[in-house]
Design a protein around this motif. Structure first.
Motif, PDB file in Angstrom:
ATOM      1  N   ARG A  56       3.654 -10.163   7.792  1.00  0.00           N
ATOM      2  CA  ARG A  56       2.201 -10.339   7.792  1.00  0.00           C
ATOM      3  C   ARG A  56       1.535  -9.563   8.932  1.00  0.00           C
ATOM      4  N   PRO A  57       1.669  -8.241   8.905  1.00  0.00           N
ATOM      5  CA  PRO A  57       1.139  -7.439  10.019  1.00  0.00           C
ATOM      6  C   PRO A  57      -0.379  -7.413  10.049  1.00  0.00           C
ATOM      7  N   GLN A  58      -0.923  -7.328  11.259  1.00  0.00           N
ATOM      8  CA  GLN A  58      -2.355  -7.067  11.406  1.00  0.00           C
ATOM      9  C   GLN A  58      -2.657  -5.583  11.223  1.00  0.00           C
ATOM     10  N   VAL A  59      -1.676  -4.754  11.565  1.00  0.00           N
ATOM     11  CA  VAL A  59      -1.834  -3.298  11.493  1.00  0.00           C
ATOM     12  C   VAL A  59      -0.554  -2.700  10.934  1.00  0.00           C
ATOM     13  N   ILE A  60      -0.699  -1.647  10.120  1.00  0.00           N
ATOM     14  CA  ILE A  60       0.436  -0.861   9.655  1.00  0.00           C
ATOM     15  C   ILE A  60       0.270   0.565  10.185  1.00  0.00           C
ATOM     16  N   VAL A  61       1.343   1.112  10.766  1.00  0.00           N
ATOM     17  CA  VAL A  61       1.373   2.507  11.201  1.00  0.00           C
ATOM     18  C   VAL A  61       2.465   3.191  10.394  1.00  0.00           C
ATOM     19  N   ALA A  62       2.139   4.319   9.735  1.00  0.00           N
ATOM     20  CA  ALA A  62       3.094   4.873   8.789  1.00  0.00           C
ATOM     21  C   ALA A  62       2.948   6.376   8.631  1.00  0.00           C
ATOM     22  N   TYR A  63       4.065   7.024   8.266  1.00  0.00           N
ATOM     23  CA  TYR A  63       3.992   8.389   7.790  1.00  0.00           C
ATOM     24  C   TYR A  63       3.107   8.409   6.541  1.00  0.00           C
ATOM     25  N   ALA A  64       2.297   9.435   6.402  1.00  0.00           N
ATOM     26  CA  ALA A  64       1.364   9.497   5.275  1.00  0.00           C
ATOM     27  C   ALA A  64       2.085   9.536   3.937  1.00  0.00           C
ATOM     28  N   GLY A  65       3.161  10.340   3.840  1.00  0.00           N
ATOM     29  CA  GLY A  65       3.850  10.495   2.561  1.00  0.00           C
ATOM     30  C   GLY A  65       4.435   9.201   2.019  1.00  0.00           C
ATOM     31  N   PRO A  66       5.333   8.521   2.768  1.00  0.00           N
ATOM     32  CA  PRO A  66       5.876   7.252   2.290  1.00  0.00           C
ATOM     33  C   PRO A  66       4.803   6.189   2.065  1.00  0.00           C
ATOM     34  N   LEU A  67       3.772   6.189   2.910  1.00  0.00           N
ATOM     35  CA  LEU A  67       2.677   5.236   2.740  1.00  0.00           C
ATOM     36  C   LEU A  67       1.988   5.441   1.391  1.00  0.00           C
ATOM     37  N   LEU A  68       1.741   6.698   1.040  1.00  0.00           N
ATOM     38  CA  LEU A  68       1.117   7.000  -0.249  1.00  0.00           C
ATOM     39  C   LEU A  68       2.024   6.598  -1.400  1.00  0.00           C
ATOM     40  N   ARG A  69       3.338   6.879  -1.278  1.00  0.00           N
ATOM     41  CA  ARG A  69       4.268   6.503  -2.360  1.00  0.00           C
ATOM     42  C   ARG A  69       4.260   4.994  -2.576  1.00  0.00           C
ATOM     43  N   MET A  70       4.224   4.240  -1.491  1.00  0.00           N
ATOM     44  CA  MET A  70       4.225   2.790  -1.640  1.00  0.00           C
ATOM     45  C   MET A  70       2.922   2.309  -2.247  1.00  0.00           C
ATOM     46  N   ALA A  71       1.806   2.917  -1.840  1.00  0.00           N
ATOM     47  CA  ALA A  71       0.516   2.540  -2.414  1.00  0.00           C
ATOM     48  C   ALA A  71       0.497   2.798  -3.914  1.00  0.00           C
ATOM     49  N   GLU A  72       1.025   3.942  -4.314  1.00  0.00           N
ATOM     50  CA  GLU A  72       1.072   4.254  -5.753  1.00  0.00           C
ATOM     51  C   GLU A  72       1.942   3.254  -6.496  1.00  0.00           C
ATOM     52  N   TRP A  73       3.056   2.852  -5.890  1.00  0.00           N
ATOM     53  CA  TRP A  73       3.925   1.859  -6.522  1.00  0.00           C
ATOM     54  C   TRP A  73       3.227   0.514  -6.627  1.00  0.00           C
ATOM     55  N   LEU A  74       2.541   0.098  -5.582  1.00  0.00           N
ATOM     56  CA  LEU A  74       1.829  -1.181  -5.609  1.00  0.00           C
ATOM     57  C   LEU A  74       0.797  -1.198  -6.734  1.00  0.00           C
ATOM     58  N   LEU A  75       0.046  -0.119  -6.870  1.00  0.00           N
ATOM     59  CA  LEU A  75      -0.989  -0.065  -7.914  1.00  0.00           C
ATOM     60  C   LEU A  75      -0.372  -0.029  -9.294  1.00  0.00           C
ATOM     61  N   ALA A  76       0.726   0.715  -9.459  1.00  0.00           N
ATOM     62  CA  ALA A  76       1.355   0.834 -10.778  1.00  0.00           C
ATOM     63  C   ALA A  76       2.036  -0.461 -11.205  1.00  0.00           C
ATOM     64  N   SER A  77       2.623  -1.165 -10.242  1.00  0.00           N
ATOM     65  CA  SER A  77       3.369  -2.382 -10.569  1.00  0.00           C
ATOM     66  C   SER A  77       2.497  -3.628 -10.582  1.00  0.00           C
ATOM     67  N   GLY A  78       1.304  -3.533  -9.980  1.00  0.00           N
ATOM     68  CA  GLY A  78       0.452  -4.712  -9.876  1.00  0.00           C
ATOM     69  C   GLY A  78       0.880  -5.665  -8.786  1.00  0.00           C
ATOM     70  N   ARG A  79       1.787  -5.238  -7.948  1.00  0.00           N
ATOM     71  CA  ARG A  79       2.288  -6.086  -6.868  1.00  0.00           C
ATOM     72  C   ARG A  79       1.236  -6.189  -5.768  1.00  0.00           C
ATOM     73  N   ARG A  80       1.039  -7.373  -5.247  1.00  0.00           N
ATOM     74  CA  ARG A  80       0.115  -7.592  -4.137  1.00  0.00           C
ATOM     75  C   ARG A  80       0.911  -7.860  -2.874  1.00  0.00           C
ATOM     76  N   VAL A  81       0.418  -7.332  -1.754  1.00  0.00           N
ATOM     77  CA  VAL A  81       1.062  -7.593  -0.470  1.00  0.00           C
ATOM     78  C   VAL A  81       0.012  -8.116   0.505  1.00  0.00           C
ATOM     79  N   HIS A  82       0.503  -8.647   1.606  1.00  0.00           N
ATOM     80  CA  HIS A  82      -0.389  -9.122   2.667  1.00  0.00           C
ATOM     81  C   HIS A  82      -1.354  -8.011   3.073  1.00  0.00           C
ATOM     82  N   GLN A  83      -2.611  -8.360   3.218  1.00  0.00           N
ATOM     83  CA  GLN A  83      -3.633  -7.365   3.556  1.00  0.00           C
ATOM     84  C   GLN A  83      -3.783  -7.237   5.065  1.00  0.00           C
ATOM     85  N   PRO A  84      -3.402  -6.092   5.630  1.00  0.00           N
ATOM     86  CA  PRO A  84      -3.608  -5.895   7.069  1.00  0.00           C
ATOM     87  C   PRO A  84      -5.075  -5.615   7.370  1.00  0.00           C
ATOM     88  N   GLU A  85      -5.408  -5.594   8.636  1.00  0.00           N
ATOM     89  CA  GLU A  85      -6.779  -5.280   9.031  1.00  0.00           C
ATOM     90  C   GLU A  85      -7.034  -3.781   9.064  1.00  0.00           C
TER      91      GLU A  85
END
Length: 451
Positions: A209-238
Motif C-alpha cells: 500500500r505505497p503512498q508513492v511509486i518510483v519506477a522505470y517508465a517502460g516496466p511501469l507502462l507495461r504494468m499499466a497496460e496489463w492492469l487496464l486489459a485485465s481489469g485488475r485494480r490495485v491500491h491507489q498511490p498518491e
C-alpha cells in the motif's frame, strides 16, 4: 501511522543515519537547496555563475587537461568572464573522457575520490570520479526534486527498479533489505517482470500500500497496460515518479488511468544523478541550476518550432574530476516559460532522447534496456557493445574488443546475459572493428554503454 513514521524518519532517524553515522552533510546541502529554489531566475543565474567561476579557476590551477586545452585555445581562466564566454568552450565527450581520464583529475584530489561506471545508450565505456561533497549534494538535489512530487524521505515508497540478481540470503542482500525497510521502501525487481508474474506484482502493491511509486517508465507502462486489459485494480498511490526512460504524454495518460493518480516525470543520469524533475504544477522539468549547469547545445528546431538540443552538464561541486560542458548523449527540448509554482529554477519542456528498447524472452519476461547496462558493468576488455534482438530466441552481441579480450570474456558475457534472458536464448557474439558496421535492417535494439 505512516505520517508518524515519516516525521520520525525525517527529523530523527535520517539525521542520525546521514549526519552522525555516515558523517555526511547532505541535510545541510538540502536546506541550502530548499532555500535557493525560491530565488528569482536572475538570482539563480548569478549564483550558478559564481559557483561556475570558482570551478573554472580551480580547473586552471589544478587540472592538467584544462590547462593544456585552454593554452591550445590561447585563453586562461581570466578570459572566461561570463556564461557566454563559458558557452564558447569546447564540449567534453565520452571518448575524450576515456582518452584523458588521468589528465582530468585535479592534482590535490588524486587518491581521495569515489568512482562509478555509467550506463547509457551509445555502447562506449566510461569511468568517472567525484568527490564526497559532490555526492552529498547529489543526494540533497535528489531529495528536493523527489519531494516536489510528494516522494519525501520516510514515506511508504514502492520502487519498480533494477535490483541486483543475487541470493536473498547473502549478507549484502540482507543488509539491503534492512536498509530499504528503514527507509520505508519496498523494492520490486523490474528485470524479472513478465506477463505471468503481473498478478504477483499487483499483489505486492496491494500488500505494501505505497503512498508513492518510483519506477522505470517502460516496466511501469507495461504494468499499466496489463492492469487496464485485465481489469485488475490495485491500491491507489498518491503519486508516481517515472524515471530512466523518456516519458511521453500518451504513456503518462495510460499510467494515470491504470493507477488513478498523477504521474511526475524525472530526469537524471548516473554521472550526476538528478538533473531535472517536475514540481506539483507539472509545467515542465525544473533543471537543478543551483547545483548543476545544464545547457542545451547543438540545437535544432523541431516541427513545432521548439528548440531541441544535446544535454550538456557541469557538476558545480565536483572538484576532483571536473567534467566541464559534458555531453551525456541525451536530447531535450528547451522551455521559455517560468513555472507558476514560483520557483526560479529554469524549465526543460521535455526529455526527448532517453530511450532504451525493451527486450522479450521466450519465457515472456520483459527486460528493460537498463539490464543490458547492468550485465556489462563488470565485463572487462570491451570498448563498445551493442545488443540486438532480431528474433525472440536469440541476441546478437556486437563488441569492439579491448586489450585482454578472450574466450573467457565471451563466456562471461554469455553468463551475465543468460542470468535473465535464460539459457534457451542463443547469445551470438560478434567481435567487430566498429559498432556502426553492425547496425542494419529492422529490429528491436538495446544499445548500451559501460564505463
Amino acid at each position: 501511522m505512516s505520517g508518524l513514521y515519516e516525521n520520525a524518519f525525517r527529523h530523527v532517524l535520517f539525521p542520525l543515519y546521514e549526519s552522525v553515522l555516515c558523517r555526511r552533510k547532505t541535510l545541510a546541502h538540502l536546506r541550502e537547496y530548499e532555500a535557493s529554489q525560491w530565488l528569482d531566475p536572475e538570482q539563480i543565474a548569478a549564483l550558478q555563475w559564481n559557483k561556475l567561476k570558482a570551478l573554472i579557476e580551480h580547473c586552471w590551477r589544478e587540472v592538467p587537461y584544462y590547462q593544456r586545452r585552454w593554452k591550445e585555445l590561447g585563453i586562461t581562466a581570466d578570459d572566461i568572464r561570463s556564461p557566454e564566454d563559458y558557452a564558447r568552450l569546447p564540449t567534453l565527450t565520452k571518448p575524450e573522457i576515456r582518452a584523458h581520464f588521468d589528465e582530468l583529475h585535479a592534482d590535490s584530489w588524486r587518491g581521495k575520490m569515489l568512482y562509478k561506471t555509467t550506463g547509457g545508450s551509445t555502447g562506449e565505456p566510461m569511468r568517472f570520479g567525484y568527490t564526497r561533497e559532490s555526492y552529498e549534494r547529489r543526494l540533497a538535489a535528489m531529495w528536493r526534486g523527489y519531494g516536489w512530487a510528494g516522494a519525501r524521505m520516510g514515506r511508504r515508497t514502492l520502487y519498480l527498479w533494477g535490483v541486483a540478481l543475487e541470493s536473498p540470503l547473502r549478507p549484502h542482500a540482507i543488509k539491503d533489505r534492512l536498509y530499504h525497510a528503514a527507509f520505508n521502501r519496498c523494492m520490486l525487481n523490474a528485470f524479472l517482470m513478465s506477463e505471468a508474474r503481473m498478478p504477483q506484482y499487483a499483489d505486492e502493491i496491494n500488500r505494501f500500500r505505497p503512498q508513492v511509486i518510483v519506477a522505470y517508465a517502460g516496466p511501469l507502462l507495461r504494468m499499466a497496460e496489463w492492469l487496464l486489459a485485465s481489469g485488475r485494480r490495485v491500491h491507489q498511490p498518491e503519486a508516481i515518479l517515472s524515471a530512466a526512460e523518456a516519458l511521453h504524454d500518451a504513456q503518462r495518460e495510460v499510467i494515470e488511468r491504470a493507477f488513478g493518480c498523477p504521474v511526475f516525470n524525472t530526469y537524471g543520469c548516473r554521472e550526476v544523478m538528478l538533473i531535472a524533475s517536475e514540481c506539483e504544477r507539472r509545467e515542465g522539468l525544473h533543471a537543478t541550476a543551483d547545483h548543476l549547469a545544464v545547457e542545451l547545445t547543438h540545437c535544432r528546431e523541431s516541427a513545432g518550432g521548439k528548440s531541441i538540443g544535446e544535454v550538456t552538464l557541469t557538476d558545480l561541486h565536483n572538484y576532483g574530476m571536473p567534467l566541464l560542458r559534458y555531453v551525456n548523449g541525451d536530447l531535450a527540448t528547451a522551455s521559455d516559460r517560468n513555472c507558476a509554482c514560483g520557483r526560479g529554477l529554469p524549465l526543460l519542456e521535455r526529455i526527448d532522447g532517453r530511450k532504451l528498447d525493451t527486450l522479450r524472452t521466450p519465457a515472456g519476461h520483459l527486460l528493460p534496456g537498463e539490464y543490458i547496462v547492468y550485465a556489462f558493468l563488470h565485463v572487462p576488455s570491451v570498448k563498445r557493445y551493442q545488443v540486438v534482438q532480431r528474433e525472440l530466441a536469440a541476441l546478437d552481441v556486437s563488441v569492439v574488443p579491448d586489450a585482454g579480450f578472450s574466450a573467457e570474456t565471451q563466456a562471461l558475457i554469455r553468463s551475465e546475459l543468460a542470468k535473465v534472458v535464460g539459457d534457451s536464448v542463443e547469445i551470438r557474439i560478434h567481435p567487430i572493428d566498429d559498432i556502426a558496421a553492425s547496425a542494419s535492417g529492422k529490429f528491436r535494439v538495446a544499445i548500451c554503454e559501460l564505463d
